[in-house]
Design a protein around this motif. Structure first.
Motif, PDB file in Angstrom:
ATOM      1  N   TYR A 126      -2.869  12.351  -3.287  1.00  0.00           N
ATOM      2  CA  TYR A 126      -3.482  11.627  -2.168  1.00  0.00           C
ATOM      3  C   TYR A 126      -4.296  10.435  -2.658  1.00  0.00           C
ATOM      4  O   TYR A 126      -4.281   9.357  -2.042  1.00  0.00           O
ATOM      5  N   ASP A 127      -5.014  10.614  -3.763  1.00  0.00           N
ATOM      6  CA  ASP A 127      -5.919   9.572  -4.258  1.00  0.00           C
ATOM      7  C   ASP A 127      -5.198   8.304  -4.690  1.00  0.00           C
ATOM      8  O   ASP A 127      -5.808   7.241  -4.783  1.00  0.00           O
ATOM      9  N   VAL A 128      -3.902   8.395  -4.973  1.00  0.00           N
ATOM     10  CA  VAL A 128      -3.155   7.234  -5.462  1.00  0.00           C
ATOM     11  C   VAL A 128      -2.920   6.228  -4.343  1.00  0.00           C
ATOM     12  O   VAL A 128      -3.068   5.025  -4.532  1.00  0.00           O
ATOM     13  N   VAL A 129      -2.538   6.723  -3.166  1.00  0.00           N
ATOM     14  CA  VAL A 129      -2.240   5.837  -2.025  1.00  0.00           C
ATOM     15  C   VAL A 129      -2.791   6.452  -0.738  1.00  0.00           C
ATOM     16  O   VAL A 129      -2.038   6.821   0.164  1.00  0.00           O
ATOM     17  N   PRO A 130      -4.093   6.576  -0.591  1.00  0.00           N
ATOM     18  CA  PRO A 130      -4.650   7.295   0.563  1.00  0.00           C
ATOM     19  C   PRO A 130      -4.251   6.709   1.917  1.00  0.00           C
ATOM     20  O   PRO A 130      -4.055   7.455   2.879  1.00  0.00           O
ATOM     21  N   GLU A 131      -4.095   5.395   2.004  1.00  0.00           N
ATOM     22  CA  GLU A 131      -3.751   4.789   3.296  1.00  0.00           C
ATOM     23  C   GLU A 131      -2.338   5.130   3.747  1.00  0.00           C
ATOM     24  O   GLU A 131      -2.010   5.001   4.927  1.00  0.00           O
ATOM     25  N   ALA A 132      -1.485   5.587   2.827  1.00  0.00           N
ATOM     26  CA  ALA A 132      -0.090   5.871   3.154  1.00  0.00           C
ATOM     27  C   ALA A 132       0.163   7.332   3.495  1.00  0.00           C
ATOM     28  O   ALA A 132       1.253   7.678   3.959  1.00  0.00           O
ATOM     29  N   VAL A 133      -0.818   8.213   3.294  1.00  0.00           N
ATOM     30  CA  VAL A 133      -0.580   9.653   3.372  1.00  0.00           C
ATOM     31  C   VAL A 133      -0.823  10.186   4.782  1.00  0.00           C
ATOM     32  O   VAL A 133      -1.878   9.969   5.382  1.00  0.00           O
ATOM     33  N   ASP A 134       0.164  10.916   5.295  1.00  0.00           N
ATOM     34  CA  ASP A 134       0.034  11.595   6.583  1.00  0.00           C
ATOM     35  C   ASP A 134      -0.488  13.019   6.425  1.00  0.00           C
ATOM     36  O   ASP A 134      -1.309  13.476   7.215  1.00  0.00           O
TER      37      ASP A 134
END
Length: 275
Positions: free
Chosen positions: A67-75
């Motif tokens: 999650y920490d890598v791309v938080p804005e992309a995670v549902d």
């Protein structure tokens, strides 16, 4: 940037009743790609900036620290008791699914859908060994099998429940054969965290130690690797490929070094998502 809007995630959180939440999620990504980001070293094959661009508007499931890598992309973020830590959800709050088993050590943090893992009496009962995948579809039961691993116990089943036409995995490396260590993309020396771990070791109870580590953002509840676990999970990947294929779902792995079954197709994320 992700598939679900903030208001849709909040609506799921507000419902609270597990079966009702799953009803809301059924076929939410019907006939679409579902991308699962796991925590193997190969997750680092793409920079966060490149991933953010590639995953825009896609349905994304993140396993734990992915999650920490791309938080804005995670549902969706899926968690279990092991390799736990505190997360910063200020950039985007996903829908958080956590599973636990009776007797697990204490864990802290947010969750929106809480699931119970069955604790079989023998290794022969592991899902990876029995490969009775159809028994644990979310349409049939909330109870989770002993995978091992949250990807086998929740991740693939969630993607299937969402109605995926194709599951693309990145960071699903399975592990390293004949090793008691499971490598992760985030493994690196950190003197500050080493000092916090030393301080936690002085505390008396697991509850106190884990609370201290959680509050200080340090990973806790590191699991031990059962002998032959990596080989078992690698062998089960072929079973997953067959099971999902029979359900009309393609399974593709992006990770170049993954120990998955050779029958599982591989490809580059940018090419798969451009097609």
């Amino acid at each position: 940037m992700a598939l679900l809007s903030t208001s849709e995630i909040q609506a799921l959180i507000d419902v609270k009743e597990p079966f009702a939440q799953l009803d809301m999620l059924a076929d939410k990504a019907a006939a679409q790609d579902v991308i699962i980001l796991s925590c193997g070293p190969s997750l680092s094959e793409y920079s966060p900036e490149v991933l953010q661009d590639l995953l825009a508007g896609k349905c994304v499931i993140a396993v734990k620290q992915a999650y920490d890598v791309v938080p804005e992309a995670v549902d969706f973020q899926i968690l279990n008791t092991w390799n736990s830590q505190k997360y910063d959800y200020s950039r985007r709050r996903p829908f958080i699914i956590r599973e636990t088993a009776a007797g697990d050590p204490p864990v802290f943090g947010e969750s929106d859908l809480n699931l119970l893992v069955e604790r079989p009496s023998a290794l022969s009962e592991q899902l990876a060994r029995k490969q009775n995948f159809a028994d644990f579809q979310f349409a049939a039961t909330l109870s989770r099998p002993w995978g091992p691993g949250v990807l086998y116990e929740v991740g693939f089943y969630l993607a299937q429940h969402l109605g995926a036409r194709r599951i693309i995995t990145l960071g699903w490396d399975v592990g390293v054969k004949n090793s008691a260590v499971m490598p992760h993309f985030y493994d690196r020396p950190d003197p500050h965290k080493t000092a916090i771990l030393a301080e936690a070791a002085r505390l008396r109870t697991a509850q106190e130690k884990n609370r201290y580590l959680h509050d200080n953002g340090v990973l806790y509840n590191k699991p031990r690797i059962i002998p032959d676990e990596v080989e078992t999970c690698a062998a089960a990947s072929g079973g997953w490929h067959r099971y999902l294929g029979e359900a009309g779902i393609d399974l593709v792995v992006v990770s170049t070094g993954a120990l998955v079954d050779p029958a599982i197709p591989r490809g580059r994320l940018e090419e798969l998502l451009a097609g």
